[in-house]
Scaffold this motif. Structure first.
Motif, short mmCIF file in Angstrom:
data_model
loop_
_atom_site.label_atom_id
_atom_site.label_comp_id
_atom_site.label_asym_id
_atom_site.label_seq_id
_atom_site.Cartn_x
_atom_site.Cartn_y
_atom_site.Cartn_z
N GLU A 56 1.56 -4.70 4.93
CA GLU A 56 3.30 -5.22 4.37
C GLU A 56 3.21 -6.47 3.94
O GLU A 56 2.48 -6.72 3.66
N ASN A 57 4.78 -5.28 2.68
CA ASN A 57 4.82 -7.19 1.30
C ASN A 57 6.12 -7.75 2.05
O ASN A 57 5.78 -8.89 1.74
N LYS A 58 6.84 -7.23 3.15
CA LYS A 58 7.62 -8.00 3.34
C LYS A 58 8.06 -8.95 4.68
O LYS A 58 7.29 -7.95 6.46
N LEU A 80 -0.99 -9.58 5.10
CA LEU A 80 1.04 -9.50 4.35
C LEU A 80 -0.13 -9.33 2.89
O LEU A 80 -0.84 -10.54 2.60
N ILE A 81 0.57 -8.52 2.24
CA ILE A 81 0.07 -8.12 0.62
C ILE A 81 1.45 -8.56 -0.44
O ILE A 81 1.29 -8.53 -1.51
N GLY A 82 2.37 -8.88 0.38
CA GLY A 82 3.60 -9.12 -0.96
C GLY A 82 4.29 -10.56 -1.18
O GLY A 82 3.49 -11.44 -0.33
N LEU A 162 -10.10 -13.37 -2.48
CA LEU A 162 -9.62 -13.13 -4.04
C LEU A 162 -8.84 -12.55 -3.85
O LEU A 162 -9.60 -11.34 -3.19
N MET A 163 -7.44 -12.28 -4.47
CA MET A 163 -6.44 -10.83 -4.73
C MET A 163 -5.96 -10.70 -6.11
O MET A 163 -5.34 -11.76 -6.57
N CYS A 164 -6.07 -9.45 -7.02
CA CYS A 164 -5.48 -9.83 -7.99
C CYS A 164 -4.03 -7.88 -7.69
O CYS A 164 -4.98 -6.93 -7.29
N ILE A 165 -3.86 -7.86 -9.02
CA ILE A 165 -2.82 -7.15 -8.91
C ILE A 165 -2.21 -7.13 -10.23
O ILE A 165 -1.35 -7.29 -10.87
N PRO A 166 -3.30 -5.53 -11.51
CA PRO A 166 -3.31 -6.05 -12.11
C PRO A 166 -2.61 -5.45 -12.84
O PRO A 166 -1.57 -4.56 -12.52
N GLY A 194 -7.49 -3.14 -6.30
CA GLY A 194 -7.49 -2.35 -5.49
C GLY A 194 -6.69 -1.69 -5.24
O GLY A 194 -5.86 -1.15 -4.51
N MET A 195 -5.69 -0.14 -5.82
CA MET A 195 -4.93 0.71 -5.18
C MET A 195 -4.98 1.57 -5.82
O MET A 195 -6.16 2.74 -5.46
N SER A 196 -3.60 3.04 -5.45
CA SER A 196 -4.54 4.64 -5.83
C SER A 196 -4.69 4.38 -6.54
O SER A 196 -5.75 5.89 -6.58
N SER A 197 -3.88 3.84 -7.53
CA SER A 197 -4.48 5.04 -9.15
C SER A 197 -5.74 4.16 -9.49
O SER A 197 -6.43 4.51 -10.39
N ILE A 210 -9.68 -2.67 -0.20
CA ILE A 210 -8.56 -1.49 -1.35
C ILE A 210 -7.38 -1.37 -0.33
O ILE A 210 -7.13 -0.80 0.49
N ARG A 211 -6.03 -1.88 -1.13
CA ARG A 211 -4.88 -1.40 -1.53
C ARG A 211 -4.13 0.00 -1.34
O ARG A 211 -3.64 -0.15 -2.39
N ILE A 212 -4.08 0.55 -0.55
CA ILE A 212 -3.66 2.04 -1.22
C ILE A 212 -2.54 2.89 0.21
O ILE A 212 -2.23 2.53 1.66
N GLY A 213 -1.37 2.44 -0.76
CA GLY A 213 -0.25 3.69 -0.19
C GLY A 213 0.14 4.75 -0.31
O GLY A 213 -0.08 5.86 0.47
N THR A 214 0.15 5.42 -1.84
CA THR A 214 0.25 7.13 -2.34
C THR A 214 -0.30 7.70 -1.44
O THR A 214 -1.18 8.97 -0.97
N ALA A 215 -2.38 7.23 -2.26
CA ALA A 215 -2.89 8.06 -1.49
C ALA A 215 -3.94 8.56 0.10
O ALA A 215 -4.17 8.99 0.54
N GLN A 219 3.93 10.34 -1.53
CA GLN A 219 4.79 9.28 -2.20
C GLN A 219 5.87 8.97 -1.38
O GLN A 219 6.42 9.34 -0.72
N ARG A 220 6.17 7.30 -2.00
CA ARG A 220 7.36 6.23 -0.98
C ARG A 220 8.81 7.12 -1.31
O ARG A 220 8.80 7.18 -3.09
N ASN A 221 9.49 6.91 -0.37
CA ASN A 221 11.44 6.77 -0.84
C ASN A 221 11.17 5.92 -1.72
O ASN A 221 11.19 4.10 -1.47
C1 LIG Z 1 2.06 -0.98 -2.51
C2 LIG Z 1 1.32 -1.79 -2.70
C3 LIG Z 1 0.12 -1.53 -2.76
C4 LIG Z 1 -0.27 0.32 -3.00
O1 LIG Z 1 0.38 0.91 -4.07
P1 LIG Z 1 0.21 2.42 -3.67
O2 LIG Z 1 -0.01 2.73 -5.57
O3 LIG Z 1 1.02 3.02 -3.65
O4 LIG Z 1 -1.94 2.77 -3.47
C5 LIG Z 1 -1.50 -2.03 -3.12
N1 LIG Z 1 -1.00 -3.22 -2.87
C6 LIG Z 1 0.55 -3.86 -3.61
C7 LIG Z 1 0.54 -6.10 -3.39
C8 LIG Z 1 1.19 -3.01 -2.99
O5 LIG Z 1 2.42 -3.64 -2.60
#
Ligand SMILES: *Cc1c(COP(=O)(O)O)cnc(C)c1O
Length: 225
Positions: A56-58, A80-82, A162-166, A194-197, A210-215, A219-221
């Motif tokens: 969760e982000n929040k 917690l990923i946010g 470690l974690m990163c969001i490129p 790594g995320m969905s893309s 790997i943190r996967i939402g949309t896949a 799609q999120r609202n």
């Molecule tokens: C939402 C989110 C993701 C997942 O993103 P998708 O592109 O939907 O897979 C991964 N990491 C973080 C930190 C996010 O906020």
């Protein structure tokens, strides 16, 4: 919610394919289902489909959704990923099994203090701002060595990786390779990247989560995120 089961199956196939021919790909890669904006119903559908870990982000959103889910499924891991504000550190230590976004000294000190007070030690990932983007969380690469050492030795936090969001507009592989190298230097074994893309590139370069939402959920609202 049949689609979640199908998406999970297809994710697992793509994950297995990504592991092939990569000497550093890890055998066990955990899907952290990014469940921001997802209803409890969707989260439970994902649990029923076999997902064991959620992100969760929040802090606030997690506090609203997760106590009821945890009561029913106590073994599910919640990360917690946010970004984490210091004034939410108490609640974060209480609510999460893992904190994936530790990125600054003040937060390290407050987390250490909270963990001691609550006698609860959620595993922590240090987030690195590999693209040095001003709007993004994460310790800057030039400060990373010192910060990692501080968190482990001075603050004595349970640092697991470690974690990163490129940056969205760059090939992610360079960032994943950098993070892997930094983790190896410090003997850290887990990498949340790594995320969905871009999760296939992340797996090839050694991701353990790997943190996967949309896949997974679709799609999120956009009005809710
Ligand atoms: C939402 C989110 C993701 C997942 O993103 P998708 O592109 O939907 O897979 C991964 N990491 C973080 C930190 C996010 O906020």
């Amino acid at each position: 919610m049949q689609h979640i089961t199908e998406q999970l199956l297809s994710l697992h196939e793509r994950m297995e394919a990504a592991k092939k021919n990569s000497p550093i790909a890890q055998e066990n890669v955990t899907i952290v289902a990014a469940s921001k904006t997802q209803s409890t119903e969707h989260i439970i559908a994902a649990i029923d489909a076999g997902v064991t870990c959620f992100g969760e982000n929040k802090v606030q959103e997690a506090a609203e959704k997760w106590p009821a889910i945890k009561a029913q499924y106590p073994k599910i891991e919640l990360q917690l990923i946010g970004p984490l504000q210091t004034n939410k550190a108490r609640q974060a230590v209480a609510s999460f099994d893992t904190i994936a976004t530790l990125d600054r000294l003040k937060l390290a000190d407050i987390l250490a203090q909270e963990m001691q007070q609550q006698e609860k030690r959620p595993a922590c990932f240090i987030q690195v701002n590999t693209g040095e983007e001003p709007q993004k969380g994460g310790v800057l690469p030039q400060d990373a060595d010192e910060f990692i050492t501080y968190c482990r030795e001075t603050a004595a936090l349970p640092i697991v990786g470690l974690m990163c969001i490129p940056p969205a507009n760059q090939p992610a592989a360079v960032h994943f390779a950098y993070l892997k190298k930094l983790a190896d230097t410090h003997g850290l074994t887990r990498l949340s990247m790594g995320m969905s893309s871009d999760f296939e590139a992340a797996i090839r370069l050694g991701a353990t989560e790997i943190r996967i939402g949309t896949a997974l959920f679709g799609q999120r609202n956009i009005y809710l995120q």
